[in-house]
Design a protein around this motif. Structure first.
Motif, PDB file in Angstrom:
ATOM      1  N   ASN A 248      -0.751 -17.587 -28.379  1.00  0.00           N
ATOM      2  CA  ASN A 248       0.926 -18.125 -28.742  1.00  0.00           C
ATOM      3  C   ASN A 248       2.173 -16.503 -27.912  1.00  0.00           C
ATOM      4  N   GLY A 249       1.116 -17.388 -26.288  1.00  0.00           N
ATOM      5  CA  GLY A 249       1.913 -16.458 -25.457  1.00  0.00           C
ATOM      6  C   GLY A 249       1.597 -15.172 -24.730  1.00  0.00           C
ATOM      7  N   GLN A 250       0.278 -14.454 -25.475  1.00  0.00           N
ATOM      8  CA  GLN A 250       0.400 -12.792 -25.556  1.00  0.00           C
ATOM      9  C   GLN A 250      -1.712 -13.042 -25.731  1.00  0.00           C
ATOM     10  N   ALA A 251      -1.905 -11.892 -24.840  1.00  0.00           N
ATOM     11  CA  ALA A 251      -3.047 -12.119 -24.793  1.00  0.00           C
ATOM     12  C   ALA A 251      -3.224 -10.950 -25.894  1.00  0.00           C
ATOM     13  N   VAL A 252      -4.304 -11.020 -25.940  1.00  0.00           N
ATOM     14  CA  VAL A 252      -5.020 -10.617 -27.116  1.00  0.00           C
ATOM     15  C   VAL A 252      -6.320 -10.304 -27.112  1.00  0.00           C
ATOM     16  N   THR A 253      -7.034  -9.354 -27.657  1.00  0.00           N
ATOM     17  CA  THR A 253      -8.784  -8.840 -27.967  1.00  0.00           C
ATOM     18  C   THR A 253      -9.521  -9.667 -28.783  1.00  0.00           C
ATOM     19  N   VAL A 254     -10.437 -10.132 -28.179  1.00  0.00           N
ATOM     20  CA  VAL A 254     -11.415 -11.436 -29.120  1.00  0.00           C
ATOM     21  C   VAL A 254     -12.671 -10.578 -28.825  1.00  0.00           C
ATOM     22  N   PRO A 255     -13.621 -11.411 -29.918  1.00  0.00           N
ATOM     23  CA  PRO A 255     -15.078 -11.246 -29.206  1.00  0.00           C
ATOM     24  C   PRO A 255     -15.252 -11.751 -27.432  1.00  0.00           C
ATOM     25  N   ASN A 256     -16.181 -11.047 -26.850  1.00  0.00           N
ATOM     26  CA  ASN A 256     -16.105 -11.273 -25.960  1.00  0.00           C
ATOM     27  C   ASN A 256     -17.504 -12.525 -25.650  1.00  0.00           C
ATOM     28  N   GLY A 257     -18.328 -12.490 -26.851  1.00  0.00           N
ATOM     29  CA  GLY A 257     -19.769 -13.421 -26.798  1.00  0.00           C
ATOM     30  C   GLY A 257     -20.712 -12.794 -27.652  1.00  0.00           C
ATOM     31  N   LEU A 258     -21.407 -13.215 -28.273  1.00  0.00           N
ATOM     32  CA  LEU A 258     -22.852 -12.960 -29.002  1.00  0.00           C
ATOM     33  C   LEU A 258     -24.132 -13.483 -28.561  1.00  0.00           C
ATOM     34  N   GLU A 305     -27.296 -17.957 -28.646  1.00  0.00           N
ATOM     35  CA  GLU A 305     -26.188 -16.748 -27.919  1.00  0.00           C
ATOM     36  C   GLU A 305     -24.622 -17.981 -26.875  1.00  0.00           C
ATOM     37  N   GLY A 306     -23.846 -16.709 -27.287  1.00  0.00           N
ATOM     38  CA  GLY A 306     -22.798 -18.079 -26.426  1.00  0.00           C
ATOM     39  C   GLY A 306     -21.345 -17.169 -25.902  1.00  0.00           C
ATOM     40  N   SER A 307     -20.658 -17.657 -25.833  1.00  0.00           N
ATOM     41  CA  SER A 307     -19.221 -16.867 -24.907  1.00  0.00           C
ATOM     42  C   SER A 307     -18.290 -17.574 -26.282  1.00  0.00           C
ATOM     43  N   THR A 308     -18.075 -16.810 -26.646  1.00  0.00           N
ATOM     44  CA  THR A 308     -17.203 -17.191 -28.026  1.00  0.00           C
ATOM     45  C   THR A 308     -16.164 -17.646 -27.454  1.00  0.00           C
ATOM     46  N   CYS A 309     -14.765 -17.504 -26.798  1.00  0.00           N
ATOM     47  CA  CYS A 309     -13.587 -17.728 -26.127  1.00  0.00           C
ATOM     48  C   CYS A 309     -13.851 -18.304 -24.398  1.00  0.00           C
ATOM     49  N   ASN A 414     -18.816  -6.102 -30.734  1.00  0.00           N
ATOM     50  CA  ASN A 414     -19.190  -7.660 -31.001  1.00  0.00           C
ATOM     51  C   ASN A 414     -20.049  -7.934 -31.522  1.00  0.00           C
ATOM     52  N   LEU A 415     -20.771  -7.049 -32.123  1.00  0.00           N
ATOM     53  CA  LEU A 415     -21.448  -6.663 -33.601  1.00  0.00           C
ATOM     54  C   LEU A 415     -20.564  -6.341 -34.515  1.00  0.00           C
ATOM     55  N   SER A 416     -19.281  -6.276 -34.412  1.00  0.00           N
ATOM     56  CA  SER A 416     -18.882  -5.923 -35.719  1.00  0.00           C
ATOM     57  C   SER A 416     -18.247  -7.117 -36.249  1.00  0.00           C
ATOM     58  N   ALA A 417     -18.273  -8.736 -35.442  1.00  0.00           N
ATOM     59  CA  ALA A 417     -17.832 -10.065 -36.084  1.00  0.00           C
ATOM     60  C   ALA A 417     -18.907 -10.474 -36.784  1.00  0.00           C
TER      61      ALA A 417
END
Length: 936
Positions: A248-258, A305-309, A414-417
């Motif tokens: 929605n036009g804003q930078a948000v924190t996401v999991p980097n990968g798993l 493994e993979g990069s989430t976003c 990243n381990l919390s998700a």
């Protein structure tokens, strides 16, 4: 190659150092220096091991700690490292694959600062460094282990931290024929969440006998260990850093990968020992001993493994975040499109083979004793690694790609998700063996559907020693010993590795064999599983990787000749009315080292698989001298107290891989100050770590109600005169030999046309200091009251500080944190050990706990390269219960034992500078064992 001369070999057959250092092992009258029996009181079980160790410590002229077997083949633990880690100031680093203690740190210094001996002889190592893997030495084959903390001029191969001398049994120390057998069944990985455990066993047999009126003694021993390998989980925090996405036009924190793996690690060890002694008279003793051990680790890793976003390669598009729940700028839950998950099936096989031998004799004539030794130690480390990837083929349209959703993300780890994917990763019709993300370079590079590495490291030591001791009465001087020792050591590493390719073209793919599946625990996502070992030729073909790192860092040969002359005087007398004993001596050491390696022409290669970099052989040579004085003084105070002083100078030699001469240089166009030449290399002129050492120890010994104990307080200070740093420095490449044809010079900026650049290489620099305190107590409660007879405690606490830090630059640290310097590798500020035991009426029970603080550890990464990493401190708890049937029953000689190791399922955790930023979490579960031993 070093070959003992006929004269040296003849002296060795005629003379020996070993006979002067035997330890009593059974209910036998040990012999004094003249070969006469010494009266003994027979003590069994736990107290036997403790009191034998106390006796070694009390009677030594040096400051030492000791572990002694409770009976034949019965050290307190299954591994040497675990037993030694009970001692003050000593701790271990666990193997991330097995959870077993494999390497030993003493007084806050890494394993490379220890000198490791077997029957007084320096031992070869399996890795690039000099640190010995102690799981190659089965505990059942050893009688005593002594850790020398102060210096002794008669010890060869000493280290700055300590010298660890492992001693096997000697058959002529036994009063009669002795046969001991044991079998122990075990289950590893128990109670490790819902992961599968594994079965295994450990068995040993020892035969000791004497012949020809006790002039000939024979000891034979075999040990076999087998563990089918439990399931273990390895949760990787994807570097520990989180990612960002636009929502929605804003930078948000996401999991980097798993990344999450399930590991299955079968392990076997086979050991054999043979000792022959010949003593025709009390004045002559010859000992021949052989020691063989072969350890095989075969870890199989299946993961996802993979990069989430984000993206991890040319075939991996950036995802688009949707359906997100944003809390304080954090996508607590959400879904990212364009997801390409990688199924990883990796297999390693590491085989370490140790062969150690020695021939030694001792001849006494009057006040003169002639001693000598010839010996050899050889370790071969063979390594094979297959890495494979499977998933969607590189040219899969975006519309057919996967999506990944998560819940429970805390914005920090990243381990919390918890994750869920839209596609099934067990569907072998879609999940193909292929270069999923274009890690070989995509359409402009080379396919890389996997990777294979096959290599060997061989370390070999050959040594010859001759010495003479003369008993004198000259004031405080009661004896003088002088001798010569020559050690030749060679070490080489050869590696062949490269990409695994399928067919031709960038999108090569093949079906995955089999039908096995594995559920990756941290993600909860099932994936297809197979074992790729041996698939080269049937599924894959290899494209050799021949860039600079492979050629220079993993292909080299080092030789080292060390000649040592030493003298030591034994001291005894009175000081201010108090009796004292000790020694004073010195070593003069000449070192001559040579090496060969490769120079790589980076100007004529791209540094990717299949594009060869021209390489040229280079040789290096260096020699230097060291003078190492030492003094040990032990003052006997009233009431069975001892005050010990140890001072001296010592050294620890550099990692042999750092002594290679090879390297390479290229143009670094990314330098912020402008283009500049930059490269890396070893250093064939590297000299040792050197230190002055000061030790002070107070010990109080007790004996009451038939029980013995002691308390001790020790302090130490080590001034490091020189240290080895791997750091960048400015050099003129025109004088290094690295600037071969084809390498362009900078064309712009302040370095335009200059051959001066940055070279990252190990070099000797100024040192710092290490200091600490150690508190130890071994207290049988019978000393307090006979009603507590059988109970006792052993405890130690050590605190170590160091002013030494290493610059982050030039050191491979598995961490992405903003850290400019790291502490001394191996240093835990505090280490605590405690063991509570009970022994009475045939029952023996003990509970032991070992605790160490956070530290920087030395590990081998996924490329089989040595790297430093932050490891979280841990506490391990073990328990053991034994019943001996005693000598008065029909089951005389039989004992039954039940044990549990890693009772609290203590994990192995690596972190990213900040302990809350976890990058790897491995859990091993408990190990249960039940066994029986029989001696007659």
């Amino acid at each position: 190659m070093f070959k003992p001369s006929p004269v040296a070999a003849g002296c060795a057959v005629f003379l020996s150092v070993l006979g002067a250092n035997v330890q009593a092992q059974d209910a036998v009258q040990a012999l004094d220096a003249n070969g006469n029996p010494i009266s003994q009181v027979t003590v069994t079980g736990i107290r036997r091991g403790i009191e034998a160790a106390i006796s070694i410590k009390k009677n030594s002229n040096s400051i030492v700690e000791a572990i002694s077997a409770e009976d034949i083949g019965k050290l307190p633990d299954a591994t040497v490292a675990e037993s030694v880690s009970r001692l003050p100031g000593v701790t271990t680093q666990r193997d991330a694959r097995t959870g077993r203690a494999a390497s030993i740190s003493v007084r806050g210094m890494s394993p490379d600062f220890n000198g490791t001996l077997l029957n007084g002889r320096e031992q070869a190592s399996a890795s690039d460094s000099r640190g010995v893997r102690f799981d190659l030495y089965p505990a059942e084959m050893l009688g005593t282990i002594t850790v020398y903390k102060s210096l002794d001029a008669t010890l060869m191969g000493q280290g700055i931290a300590s010298t660890i001398d492992q001693r096997t049994v000697l058959p002529l120390d036994f009063a009669r024929r002795t046969v001991a057998a044991s079998y122990r069944a075990q289950r590893t990985g128990a109670h490790n969440e819902d992961l599968g455990s594994a079965s295994g066993y450990r068995t040993s047999l020892a035969y000791i006998d004497q012949f020809a009126n006790r002039t000939v003694g024979v000891a034979l021993g075999v040990v076999k260990f087998n563990d089918n390998g439990p399931e273990q989980i390895n949760d990787d925090g994807w570097g520990g850093t989180t990612g960002t996405a636009t929502y929605n036009g804003q930078a948000v924190t996401v999991p980097n990968g798993l990344r999450t793996d399930v590991i299955h690690n079968p392990n076997t060890n086979k050991g054999m020992m043979g000792i022959l002694q010949y003593r025709p008279s009390k004045d002559f003793l010859t000992t021949i001993d052989l020691f063989h051990s072969k350890n095989t680790d075969s870890p199989k890793r299946t993961g996802f493994e993979g990069s989430t976003c984000g993206s991890t390669g040319g075939y991996d598009p950036v995802g688009v975040l949707s359906n997100a729940n944003i809390v304080d700028g954090v996508a607590v839950s959400g879904t990212c499109s364009n997801f390409k998950g990688d199924i990883r099936n990796n297999t390693e096989v590491a085989v370490d083979t140790l062969n150690s031998w020695g021939i030694n004799s001792r001849l006494r004539r009057g006040d003169w004793t002639f001693t000598g030794d010839v010996s050899g130690s050889r370790v071969r480390h063979d390594f094979t690694r297959y890495e494979t990837t499977a998933g969607l083929v590189g040219n899969t349209p975006n519309a057919d790609l996967d999506s990944i959703s998560w819940t429970g993300f805390d914005g920090r780890s990243n381990l919390s998700a918890l994750y869920k994917t839209a596609l099934s990763y067990t569907d072998r019709s879609r999940m193909l063996l292929t270069d999923v993300d274009g890690w070989g370079g995509g359409l402009t590079g080379t396919q890389q559907s996997g990777y294979v590495a096959i290599g060997a490291t061989i370390d070999e030591i050959k040594a010859a020693r001759f010495s003479v001791r003369h008993d004198v009465e000259l004031g405080p001087l009661t004896g003088i010993e002088f001798g010569l020792n020559r050690t030749n050591r060679t070490k080489s590493r050869d590696t062949d590795e490269g990409s695994l390719l399928i067919g031709t073209g960038p999108y090569g793919a093949a079906s995955m064999p089999g039908n096995e599946t594995v559920v990756t625990r941290q993600s909860g996502i099932p994936v297809a599983s197979w074992n790729p070992l041996g698939s080269l030729g049937s599924i894959y073909h290899q494209l050799a990787k021949v860039d600079q790192v492979i050629q220079t860092d993993k292909n080299w040969h080092i030789s080292e000749q060390v000649s040592t002359a030493y003298v030591m005087g034994s001291l005894e007398g009175e000081l201010f009315g108090l009796p004292y004993r000790g020694n004073a001596g010195a070593q003069y050491i000449h070192t001559n080292q040579g090496s060969t390696g490769l120079i790589v022409d980076n100007g004529r290669c791209a540094g990717v698989a299949g594009q060869a970099c021209p390489a040229y052989t280079i040789a290096g040579h260096h020699s230097y001298n060291d003078f190492l004085p030492s003094l040990n003084l032990n003052v006997e105070l009233p009431a069975d107290q001892v005050l010990r002083l140890g001072i001296g100078k010592t050294l620890s030699r550099p990692n042999m891989s750092d002594m290679r001469p090879g390297g390479g240089v290229g143009l670094d166009a990314t330098n912020p100050a402008g283009p500049i030449l930059a490269g890396g290399s070893g250093n064939p002129k590297l000299e040792p770590f050197r230190a002055k050492s000061f030790d002070l120890s107070y010990e109080k010994y007790f004996e009451a109600n038939g029980a013995k104990g002691y308390v001790a307080l020790a302090g130490f200070y080590k001034k490091l005169d020189t240290y080895i740093l791997r750091a960048p420095q400015r050099v003129d490449y025109a004088s290094t030999g690295f600037l071969v044809s084809g390498i362009p010079l900078p064309a712009t900026g302040p370095n335009a046309g200059s051959t001066v650049g940055i070279l990252t290489t190990p070099s000797n620099g100024s040192g710092g200091n290490i200091k600490g305190l150690e508190l130890t107590a071994s207290l049988p409660f019978a000393m307090l009251t006979r009603y507590l007879g059988g109970f006792g405690v052993e405890a130690s606490y050590s605190s170590t500080l160091s002013s030494v830090t290493l610059p982050r630059s030039g050191i491979t640290v598995i961490s992405n944190g903003n850290i400019n310097a790291i502490p001394l590798p191996g240093l835990s500020h505090t280490v605590t050990n405690m063991r509570v035991y009970y022994e009475k009426a045939g029952f023996r029970a003990s509970i032991a706990a070992r605790k160490r603080g956070d530290f920087v550890g030395d590990i081998h990464d996924y490329k089989d390269d040595a790297s430093l990493t932050y490891i979280k401190g841990n506490t391990t708890v073990d328990g053991q219960l034994t019943y001996d049937f005693g000598d008065t029953t029909m089951l005389k000689g039989l004992s039954l034992t039940a044990a549990v190791n890693n009772w609290t399922n203590s994990p192995y955790i690596r972190y990213n500078g900040d302990p809350s930023s976890v990058v790897e979490n491995v859990r091993f579960g408990r190990t249960y064992s039940l066994g029986a031993s029989y001696k007659f």
